[in-house]
Design a protein around this motif. Sequence first.
Motif, PDB file in Angstrom:
ATOM      1  N   LEU A  54       0.828  -1.216   0.000  1.00  0.00           N
ATOM      2  CA  LEU A  54       0.000   0.000   0.000  1.00  0.00           C
ATOM      3  C   LEU A  54       0.860   1.262   0.000  1.00  0.00           C
ATOM      4  CD1 LEU A  54      -2.746  -0.945   2.628  1.00  0.00           C
ATOM      5  CD2 LEU A  54      -3.097  -0.523   0.204  1.00  0.00           C
ATOM      6  N   LEU A  55       2.028   1.185   0.674  1.00  0.00           N
ATOM      7  CA  LEU A  55       2.864   2.374   0.813  1.00  0.00           C
ATOM      8  C   LEU A  55       3.357   2.893  -0.538  1.00  0.00           C
ATOM      9  CD1 LEU A  55       4.956   1.213   3.913  1.00  0.00           C
ATOM     10  CD2 LEU A  55       2.987   2.769   3.882  1.00  0.00           C
ATOM     11  N   GLY A  56       3.546   1.984  -1.494  1.00  0.00           N
ATOM     12  CA  GLY A  56       4.035   2.397  -2.808  1.00  0.00           C
ATOM     13  C   GLY A  56       2.962   2.421  -3.888  1.00  0.00           C
ATOM     14  N   ASP A  57       1.713   2.314  -3.481  1.00  0.00           N
ATOM     15  CA  ASP A  57       0.604   2.271  -4.442  1.00  0.00           C
ATOM     16  C   ASP A  57       0.030   3.680  -4.627  1.00  0.00           C
ATOM     17  OD1 ASP A  57      -1.680   1.853  -5.906  1.00  0.00           O
ATOM     18  OD2 ASP A  57      -2.365   0.129  -4.748  1.00  0.00           O
ATOM     19  N   ASP A  58       0.331   4.290  -5.773  1.00  0.00           N
ATOM     20  CA  ASP A  58      -0.125   5.661  -6.030  1.00  0.00           C
ATOM     21  C   ASP A  58      -1.649   5.775  -6.072  1.00  0.00           C
ATOM     22  OD1 ASP A  58       2.474   6.505  -6.129  1.00  0.00           O
ATOM     23  OD2 ASP A  58       2.636   6.305  -8.316  1.00  0.00           O
ATOM     24  N   ILE A  59      -2.303   4.745  -6.645  1.00  0.00           N
ATOM     25  CA  ILE A  59      -3.771   4.812  -6.747  1.00  0.00           C
ATOM     26  C   ILE A  59      -4.407   4.768  -5.358  1.00  0.00           C
ATOM     27  CG2 ILE A  59      -5.835   3.707  -7.715  1.00  0.00           C
ATOM     28  CD1 ILE A  59      -4.140   2.630  -9.954  1.00  0.00           C
ATOM     29  N   PHE A  60      -3.812   3.964  -4.451  1.00  0.00           N
ATOM     30  CA  PHE A  60      -4.343   3.917  -3.085  1.00  0.00           C
ATOM     31  C   PHE A  60      -4.259   5.294  -2.422  1.00  0.00           C
ATOM     32  CE2 PHE A  60      -3.122   3.748   1.430  1.00  0.00           C
ATOM     33  CZ  PHE A  60      -4.307   3.293   1.965  1.00  0.00           C
ATOM     34  N   TRP A  61      -3.101   5.965  -2.566  1.00  0.00           N
ATOM     35  CA  TRP A  61      -2.958   7.286  -1.938  1.00  0.00           C
ATOM     36  C   TRP A  61      -3.902   8.302  -2.574  1.00  0.00           C
ATOM     37  CZ3 TRP A  61      -1.012   7.376   2.586  1.00  0.00           C
ATOM     38  CH2 TRP A  61      -0.040   6.453   2.955  1.00  0.00           C
ATOM     39  N   LYS A  62      -4.103   8.148  -3.897  1.00  0.00           N
ATOM     40  CA  LYS A  62      -5.045   9.048  -4.571  1.00  0.00           C
ATOM     41  C   LYS A  62      -6.470   8.792  -4.074  1.00  0.00           C
ATOM     42  CE  LYS A  62      -5.451  11.288  -8.994  1.00  0.00           C
ATOM     43  NZ  LYS A  62      -4.917  11.369 -10.347  1.00  0.00           N
ATOM     44  N   ALA A  63      -6.812   7.512  -3.931  1.00  0.00           N
ATOM     45  CA  ALA A  63      -8.143   7.166  -3.416  1.00  0.00           C
ATOM     46  C   ALA A  63      -8.318   7.679  -1.987  1.00  0.00           C
ATOM     47  CB  ALA A  63      -8.342   5.646  -3.461  1.00  0.00           C
ATOM     48  N   LEU A  64      -7.252   7.564  -1.182  1.00  0.00           N
ATOM     49  CA  LEU A  64      -7.310   8.050   0.192  1.00  0.00           C
ATOM     50  C   LEU A  64      -7.502   9.574   0.219  1.00  0.00           C
ATOM     51  CD1 LEU A  64      -7.023   7.315   3.201  1.00  0.00           C
ATOM     52  CD2 LEU A  64      -4.551   7.662   2.963  1.00  0.00           C
ATOM     53  N   GLY A  65      -6.766  10.277  -0.654  1.00  0.00           N
ATOM     54  CA  GLY A  65      -6.903  11.736  -0.735  1.00  0.00           C
ATOM     55  C   GLY A  65      -8.282  12.150  -1.198  1.00  0.00           C
ATOM     56  N   ASN A  66      -8.800  11.476  -2.246  1.00  0.00           N
ATOM     57  CA  ASN A  66     -10.143  11.807  -2.746  1.00  0.00           C
ATOM     58  C   ASN A  66     -11.204  11.581  -1.673  1.00  0.00           C
ATOM     59  OD1 ASN A  66      -9.104  12.386  -5.272  1.00  0.00           O
ATOM     60  ND2 ASN A  66      -9.451  10.315  -6.050  1.00  0.00           N
ATOM     61  N   THR A  67     -11.090  10.448  -0.970  1.00  0.00           N
ATOM     62  CA  THR A  67     -12.057  10.142   0.098  1.00  0.00           C
ATOM     63  C   THR A  67     -11.968  11.190   1.203  1.00  0.00           C
ATOM     64  OG1 THR A  67     -11.761   7.790  -0.397  1.00  0.00           O
ATOM     65  CG2 THR A  67     -12.883   8.330   1.651  1.00  0.00           C
ATOM     66  N   GLY A  68     -10.734  11.599   1.531  1.00  0.00           N
ATOM     67  CA  GLY A  68     -10.557  12.618   2.578  1.00  0.00           C
ATOM     68  C   GLY A  68     -11.174  13.946   2.193  1.00  0.00           C
ATOM     69  N   ILE A  69     -10.972  14.369   0.928  1.00  0.00           N
ATOM     70  CA  ILE A  69     -11.553  15.645   0.465  1.00  0.00           C
ATOM     71  C   ILE A  69     -13.078  15.588   0.531  1.00  0.00           C
ATOM     72  CG2 ILE A  69     -11.868  17.104  -1.571  1.00  0.00           C
ATOM     73  CD1 ILE A  69      -8.975  16.315  -2.364  1.00  0.00           C
ATOM     74  N   ILE A  70     -13.653  14.506   0.020  1.00  0.00           N
ATOM     75  CA  ILE A  70     -15.117  14.369   0.039  1.00  0.00           C
ATOM     76  C   ILE A  70     -15.624  14.362   1.483  1.00  0.00           C
ATOM     77  CG2 ILE A  70     -17.030  12.811  -0.530  1.00  0.00           C
ATOM     78  CD1 ILE A  70     -15.354  11.925  -2.988  1.00  0.00           C
ATOM     79  N   LEU A  71     -14.891  13.681   2.369  1.00  0.00           N
ATOM     80  CA  LEU A  71     -15.289  13.606   3.787  1.00  0.00           C
ATOM     81  C   LEU A  71     -15.276  14.994   4.440  1.00  0.00           C
ATOM     82  CD1 LEU A  71     -15.814  11.793   6.334  1.00  0.00           C
ATOM     83  CD2 LEU A  71     -13.350  11.820   6.661  1.00  0.00           C
ATOM     84  N   ILE A  72     -14.192  15.734   4.217  1.00  0.00           N
ATOM     85  CA  ILE A  72     -14.031  17.043   4.870  1.00  0.00           C
ATOM     86  C   ILE A  72     -15.073  18.053   4.378  1.00  0.00           C
ATOM     87  CG2 ILE A  72     -12.462  19.030   5.038  1.00  0.00           C
ATOM     88  CD1 ILE A  72     -10.153  16.976   5.005  1.00  0.00           C
ATOM     89  N   VAL A  73     -15.421  17.960   3.080  1.00  0.00           N
ATOM     90  CA  VAL A  73     -16.363  18.932   2.513  1.00  0.00           C
ATOM     91  C   VAL A  73     -17.811  18.484   2.716  1.00  0.00           C
ATOM     92  CG1 VAL A  73     -17.129  20.074   0.399  1.00  0.00           C
ATOM     93  CG2 VAL A  73     -14.682  19.691   0.799  1.00  0.00           C
ATOM     94  N   GLN A  74     -18.087  17.244   2.349  1.00  0.00           N
ATOM     95  CA  GLN A  74     -19.490  16.815   2.278  1.00  0.00           C
ATOM     96  C   GLN A  74     -20.147  16.616   3.646  1.00  0.00           C
ATOM     97  OE1 GLN A  74     -20.982  13.513   2.758  1.00  0.00           O
ATOM     98  NE2 GLN A  74     -22.970  14.209   2.000  1.00  0.00           N
ATOM     99  N   VAL A  75     -19.433  15.978   4.580  1.00  0.00           N
ATOM    100  CA  VAL A  75     -20.076  15.652   5.864  1.00  0.00           C
ATOM    101  C   VAL A  75     -20.502  16.910   6.635  1.00  0.00           C
ATOM    102  CG1 VAL A  75     -19.732  14.569   8.127  1.00  0.00           C
ATOM    103  CG2 VAL A  75     -19.033  13.372   6.051  1.00  0.00           C
ATOM    104  N   PRO A  76     -19.621  17.927   6.828  1.00  0.00           N
ATOM    105  CA  PRO A  76     -20.081  19.123   7.549  1.00  0.00           C
ATOM    106  C   PRO A  76     -21.233  19.843   6.846  1.00  0.00           C
ATOM    107  CG  PRO A  76     -17.694  19.090   7.410  1.00  0.00           C
ATOM    108  CD  PRO A  76     -18.187  18.018   6.517  1.00  0.00           C
ATOM    109  N   VAL A  77     -21.154  19.935   5.486  1.00  0.00           N
ATOM    110  CA  VAL A  77     -22.234  20.607   4.741  1.00  0.00           C
ATOM    111  C   VAL A  77     -23.551  19.860   4.937  1.00  0.00           C
ATOM    112  CG1 VAL A  77     -23.070  21.130   2.417  1.00  0.00           C
ATOM    113  CG2 VAL A  77     -20.705  21.643   3.027  1.00  0.00           C
ATOM    114  N   MET A  78     -23.511  18.549   4.816  1.00  0.00           N
ATOM    115  CA  MET A  78     -24.729  17.758   4.939  1.00  0.00           C
ATOM    116  C   MET A  78     -25.309  17.829   6.356  1.00  0.00           C
ATOM    117  SD  MET A  78     -25.173  13.687   4.309  1.00  0.00           S
ATOM    118  CE  MET A  78     -24.005  13.332   5.599  1.00  0.00           C
ATOM    119  N   ILE A  79     -24.445  17.742   7.377  1.00  0.00           N
ATOM    120  CA  ILE A  79     -24.925  17.788   8.757  1.00  0.00           C
ATOM    121  C   ILE A  79     -25.564  19.146   9.050  1.00  0.00           C
ATOM    122  CG2 ILE A  79     -24.186  17.791  11.190  1.00  0.00           C
ATOM    123  CD1 ILE A  79     -24.234  15.003  10.003  1.00  0.00           C
ATOM    124  N   LEU A  80     -24.928  20.229   8.573  1.00  0.00           N
ATOM    125  CA  LEU A  80     -25.481  21.568   8.803  1.00  0.00           C
ATOM    126  C   LEU A  80     -26.827  21.734   8.103  1.00  0.00           C
ATOM    127  CD1 LEU A  80     -25.083  24.382  10.005  1.00  0.00           C
ATOM    128  CD2 LEU A  80     -23.891  25.049   7.901  1.00  0.00           C
TER     129      LEU A  80
END
Length: 284
Positions: A54-80
């Motif tokens: 996993l440490l050398g898998d670029d797609i995994f890190w990209k997936a982790l980053g994409n999930t993090g961005i969606i989490l940080i933006v979408q969850v607070p907006v939706m809860i509010l």
Amino acid sequence: MKTNKSLPYLFIAPALLLFALFTIYPIFSSFILSFQSMEGGKYVFTGLSNYTRLLGDDIFWKALGNTGIILIVQVPVMILLALLLANALNSQLLRLKGFFRVSFFLPAVTSLVAYSILFSIILQDEGIMNTILGFFGINAIQWLGDPFWAKVSIIVAMTWRWTGYNMVIFLAALQSLSHEVYEAADLDGANRIQKFFHVTVPQLKPVILFATILSTIGTLQLFDEPFNLTKGGPADSTMTLGLYIYQNGFKYFDFGYASAIAYVVVLLVGILTFFQFKFTGDKS
């Protein structure tokens, strides 16, 4: 009268058996599988190789980053949004409450296929969204073909689908709050906004925490929206951890590696939940 003490265990035995078969066993089996890889047509123990991969898998890190961005933006907006809608629907001044409650909750029970087709049509290059923008002189946007706007589309689709679900949770909690606190706030001269932030939100804190944790877990497992709308593209810009697990497991049949990613998600859920409890100061 003699009672058979084993009778209750007999009644719950079928449920326990199914729980052990379809929940406990897959958990342990997939954990063991995460330390194995397919070699010569059979799984062999390979230690931490799947995790170090996993440490050398670029797609995994990209997936982790994409999930993090969606989490940080979408969850607070939706809860509010859910909180504001629940507060509005709990108002004594609003009529047709039943109609509005059903309308806002309806996306949560809408068929995933119908919902995906609907958003695909809306977000096409010549779809309804770009037609509306054209009336205001705004150039057409490649909602599903541009890396940035594809993420925005996923966030909008998720918010549309799950805001009503969280709204119902908040609405149920609002209806159980004591009116005496609001009467005391009225006597102190508090206006509606002050009552919302200083009376309603503090009392709903455990429920907000509950909804936030559920939404966090759901976002870390996000699969439906990117799979149906963008297939993880363009250029893996909407690839999520859930979609990457699916691709490794059921497209490349690399179940050991997919299991390792799944347990990284479990670890992330545990860490984020811990910090959410710490942030809100809830010790229970």
